[in-house]
Design an enzyme around this catalytic site. Structure first.
Site, PDB file in Angstrom:
ATOM      1  N   CYS A 330       8.005  -3.136  -0.330  1.00  0.00           N
ATOM      2  CA  CYS A 330       9.198  -2.633  -1.139  1.00  0.00           C
ATOM      3  C   CYS A 330       9.524  -3.077  -2.454  1.00  0.00           C
ATOM      4  CB  CYS A 330      10.526  -3.331  -0.162  1.00  0.00           C
ATOM      5  SG  CYS A 330      10.362  -4.645   0.550  1.00  0.00           S
ATOM      6  N   ARG A 359      -0.210 -11.190   5.026  1.00  0.00           N
ATOM      7  CA  ARG A 359       0.749 -12.172   5.402  1.00  0.00           C
ATOM      8  C   ARG A 359       0.036 -13.270   5.826  1.00  0.00           C
ATOM      9  NH1 ARG A 359       5.633  -8.601   8.004  1.00  0.00           N
ATOM     10  NH2 ARG A 359       6.072  -7.355   6.330  1.00  0.00           N
ATOM     11  N   GLN A 377       1.419  -0.953   6.982  1.00  0.00           N
ATOM     12  CA  GLN A 377       2.480  -0.566   7.498  1.00  0.00           C
ATOM     13  C   GLN A 377       2.701   0.806   7.051  1.00  0.00           C
ATOM     14  OE1 GLN A 377       5.115  -3.289   5.296  1.00  0.00           O
ATOM     15  NE2 GLN A 377       5.721  -4.036   7.076  1.00  0.00           N
ATOM     16  N   ASP A 379       4.925   2.574   6.200  1.00  0.00           N
ATOM     17  CA  ASP A 379       6.250   2.277   5.544  1.00  0.00           C
ATOM     18  C   ASP A 379       6.910   3.481   4.933  1.00  0.00           C
ATOM     19  OD1 ASP A 379       8.363   0.573   4.745  1.00  0.00           O
ATOM     20  OD2 ASP A 379       6.974  -0.786   3.742  1.00  0.00           O
ATOM     21  N   HIS A 381      10.583   4.222   2.234  1.00  0.00           N
ATOM     22  CA  HIS A 381      11.912   3.585   1.818  1.00  0.00           C
ATOM     23  C   HIS A 381      12.817   5.112   1.421  1.00  0.00           C
ATOM     24  CE1 HIS A 381       9.140   0.316   0.316  1.00  0.00           C
ATOM     25  NE2 HIS A 381      10.058  -0.194   1.363  1.00  0.00           N
ATOM     26  N   LYS A 460      19.701  -3.826  11.208  1.00  0.00           N
ATOM     27  CA  LYS A 460      18.799  -3.146  11.289  1.00  0.00           C
ATOM     28  C   LYS A 460      18.638  -2.649  13.047  1.00  0.00           C
ATOM     29  CE  LYS A 460      16.164  -7.142  12.987  1.00  0.00           C
ATOM     30  NZ  LYS A 460      14.796  -7.459  13.447  1.00  0.00           N
ATOM     31  N   HIS A 506      14.646   0.525   4.912  1.00  0.00           N
ATOM     32  CA  HIS A 506      13.284   0.416   4.928  1.00  0.00           C
ATOM     33  C   HIS A 506      12.738   0.923   6.320  1.00  0.00           C
ATOM     34  CE1 HIS A 506      13.018  -2.977   2.046  1.00  0.00           C
ATOM     35  NE2 HIS A 506      14.235  -3.096   2.282  1.00  0.00           N
TER      36      HIS A 506
END
Length: 637
Positions: A330, A359, A377, A379, A381, A460, A506
């Site tokens: 992000c 991570r 990911q 991902d 946005h 979420k 996200h």
RNA sequence: GCCCAUGUAGCUCAGUCGGUAGAGCGCUUCCUUGGUAAGGAAGAGGUUCACCAGUUCGAUUCUGGUCAUGGGCUCCA
């Protein structure tokens, strides 16, 4: 005279004070045998207790989820009793029911799985004796006296609020502190098994005593136990770590713990997954972007990660500047947004990114592709105006459903609301949460609500998929973010020519590509659908003279877009067929003189069926249709 | 990170009560040219048993540590 109202509103009258069991028997003996406990005013109590006044009761039976929980909790008592018989020095602590069975944490010398048989033998004796569970209410003083040799129980008793009554349960010679309720007698445990053992801390506190945690499972029915054991064995066979090695998909190395290596065949699957993803996202109005893996510390300070997520981040110093490897995409996405000025006409902006994040997970938490330290990911946005929340979230839900169903995966939804520790105003949370709710309601599928389980920066929706063995996995998530647009001062120009703050979400659908890959391996037990499988067809020339001809066919296939290999080894046909079957190649094509002369193909599918004399078109048309339409494992011919 | 278990050939695993290690599969070569789930033979392959120390005349085996892998560390009597 006692009048009992049953759930169907019928009333049964009793001359003397009946026990729950008496009431159940008055319905029928058979029904009574299947009763586990009863519910009085929503309170679960033992079936053996007397019902001394008029009231409404309902029964919990062996078919209810609650009945199973009671059985398992009682099973934990049986296990504890058996352990004490063998290890009299052991000190019991707590023995709750968990999702898949029960456990009991016991303070004792470490034992191993080899010791299970002895415990199970003792348990069988206890079950055979059909000992009843007797409830007894005592004062705190009495309880403390009874458990004076067990510091854990003493600690528990001392913590009980004065208002709560302290109950003990006795079955046979065994007494345990317990809230209950319990099954009427131990004989109801028809099928049980000890599953595993591990260390656990008293009160999950590393500073406290190290206990032995014994896990077990039990059922009212031996058949159900066998089914469960079968499921575990099936899951073991499907283990993606084993299949990954066998099918040459990926591997793991000490030099990079938690960071999988993908082999050529693994990349075929990987790329097929991503091709599909890109196709669907393009159709859904997404653009694709890419941001760097390593970014300056300043960015992470601004995004708040340095403060909230630092212990999971890999960092490095370059030219005296601190950098961090991204754990999330992000903040990079924020910089992308800020490269130009936006009008409300530009929104919603849906920017996808297949981003590689790192991570630093606990070393003990790593597990195959399921829990890794480096992963991609899928991902995206989405930046939008507040009015667009509903439609955008709905759009993501629909896209998710589309994608999951392509793999034959069912799913359910959970909404997580504001946690205690959170940022933003009440109004913001309300607006955001209602936006999600509105989308969910419009979507129409039932959803669970997890109060207080949201991220600190916004509510979420989590999407949990269900695989072929019925196991669920949280993959997709849609998170509203009320923090980053603020921190990065994102804006767009509204109709009113004023600056406004965009709303941002996200979202991921596969979640982690690595993890989703692993889930698919287990879901399909290694037998991927045609469009996904690494080697779609293998050509088997029946002798060396036909090898060149086989290669010609291979070129034709590859031209048509089929992933294909030729097995030119000087082995018998039987042997090559066997090896192809074991490698789960869906199309096994034998090339002999007949095929060469007649320009035909003979195709064997994984079910062992053989089709001879197919023309090139008869073969290619259906095969390409299934690849293009990405069908599941359906019969091709 | 913590607890327990495990770590031997590319894979699956056996073995050594302390005297420098084996099988099957795979791989290589040769023979076999075979029509739908294992054709036959020979051979290579372990810097010597994850790594580093210690004990010992001697360690893959015993002890300690490190690393990795697996199970667990959330469900509260």
């Amino acid at each position: 005279m006692i009048n009992i109202t049953l759930p169907d509103n019928s009333i049964k009258s009793f001359e003397n004070i009946p026990s729950g069991l008496d009431i159940a028997k008055s319905i029928s003996e058979g029904f009574a045998r299947n009763c586990v406990a009863m519910k009085m005013d929503d309170r679960l109590i033992d079936l053996t207790l007397p019902v001394s006044q008029d009231c409404a009761i309902s029964f919990v039976t062996t078919r209810d989820e609650q009945g199973l929980e009671i059985l398992r909790h009682s099973s934990a008592h049986v296990m504890a009793e058996a352990v004490l018989k063998i290890y009299p020095e052991a000190k019991l602590t707590i023995g709750p029911v968990v999702e898949d069975g029960f456990y009991y944490d016991i303070d004792m010398e470490p034992i191993s799985k080899d010791d299970f048989a002895a415990v199970e033998t003792e348990m069988k004796k206890i079950i055979k004796a059909k000992n009843t569970f007797e409830r007894k209410v005592v004062t705190k003083k009495e309880a403390l006296d009874i458990f004076k040799d067990n510091p854990f129980k003493v600690e528990l008793i001392n913590e009980l609020p004065g208002s709560e009554e302290i109950s003990l349960y006795r079955n046979g010679d065994f007494i345990d502190l317990c809230r209950g309720p319990h099954i009427p007698h131990t004989g109801m445990v028809k099928g049980f098994k000890l599953l595993k053992i591990s260390g656990a801390y008293w009160r999950a506190d590393q500073a406290r005593e190290q206990l032995q945690r014994l896990y077990g499972i039990s059922f009212f029915d031996k058949k159900k136990l066998n089914k469960y054991i079968h499921m575990i064995e099936e899951a073991k066979k499907r283990d993606h770590r084993k299949l990954g090695t066998k099918l040459d998909l990926y591997s793991f190395h000490e030099e990079a713990a938690g960071m999988p290596f993908f082999h050529a065949k693994g990349m075929d699957v990987w790329n097929a997954l991503l091709d599909y993803w890109r196709q669907e996202h393009k159709k859904a109005g997404y653009v694709e972007t890419k941001t760097p893996v390593m970014l300056n510390k300043k960015l992470w300070v601004q995004s708040g990660h340095w403060e909230n997520y630092r212990e999971n981040m890999y960092t490095s110093v370059i030219d005296d500047e601190e950098y961090a490897i991204k754990p999330m995409n992000c903040p990079g996405g924020m910089l992308l947004y800020k490269t130009k000025a936006y009008s409300y006409r530009d929104l919603p902006l849906r920017a996808g990114e297949v981003g590689l994040v790192h991570r630093h997970e606990f070393s003990g938490a790593l597990s195959g592709l399921f829990r890794v330290r480096a992963f991609h990911q899928d991902d995206a946005h989405i930046f939008m105006t507040p009015e667009q929340i509903g439609t955008e979230v709905l759009g993501v839900l629909k896209l998710s459903q589309r994608i999951y169903s392509r793999f034959g995966l069912d799913f359910h939804l959970e909404l997580s609301t504001r946690p205690k520790k959170s940022i933003g105003s009440d109004e913001q949370w309300e607006e955001a949460t209602n936006g999600l709710k509105k989308a969910l309601d419009e979507y129409g599928l039932e959803y669970f609500i997890n109060e207080g389980d949201g991220a600190f920066y916004g509510p979420k929706i989590d999407i949990h998929i269900k695989d072929a063995l019925g196991r669920t996995w949280q993959c997709g998530t849609i998170q509203l973010d009320m923090s980053l647009p603020e921190r990065f001062d994102l804006t767009y120009k509204g109709k009113d020519n004023e600056k406004h703050r965009p709303i941002m979400i996200h979202r991921v659908i596969y979640g982690s590509l690595e993890r989703f890959f692993g889930i698919l391996v287990e879901h399909f037990a290694g037998k991927f659908p045609l469009w996904l499988t690494p080697v779609q067809a293998v050509l088997l020339p029946i002798n060396q003279d036909l090898a060149d001809y086989a290669d010609q066919i291979k070129l034709q296939f590859e031209d048509a877009g089929i992933r294909c290999e030729t097995d030119k080894r000087s082995e018998t046909l039987k042997r090559k067929v066997r090896d192809a079957q074991i490698a789960y190649v869906p199309l096994i094509i034998t090339i002999g003189d007949k095929e060469k002369q007649g320009h035909t193909l003979s195709v064997r599918t994984l079910d062992g069926k053989v089709k001879m004399g197919l023309s090139m078109d008869d073969f290619l048309n259906p095969v390409l249709h299934h690849i293009k339409n990405r069908t599941l494992n359906e019969a091709i011919f």
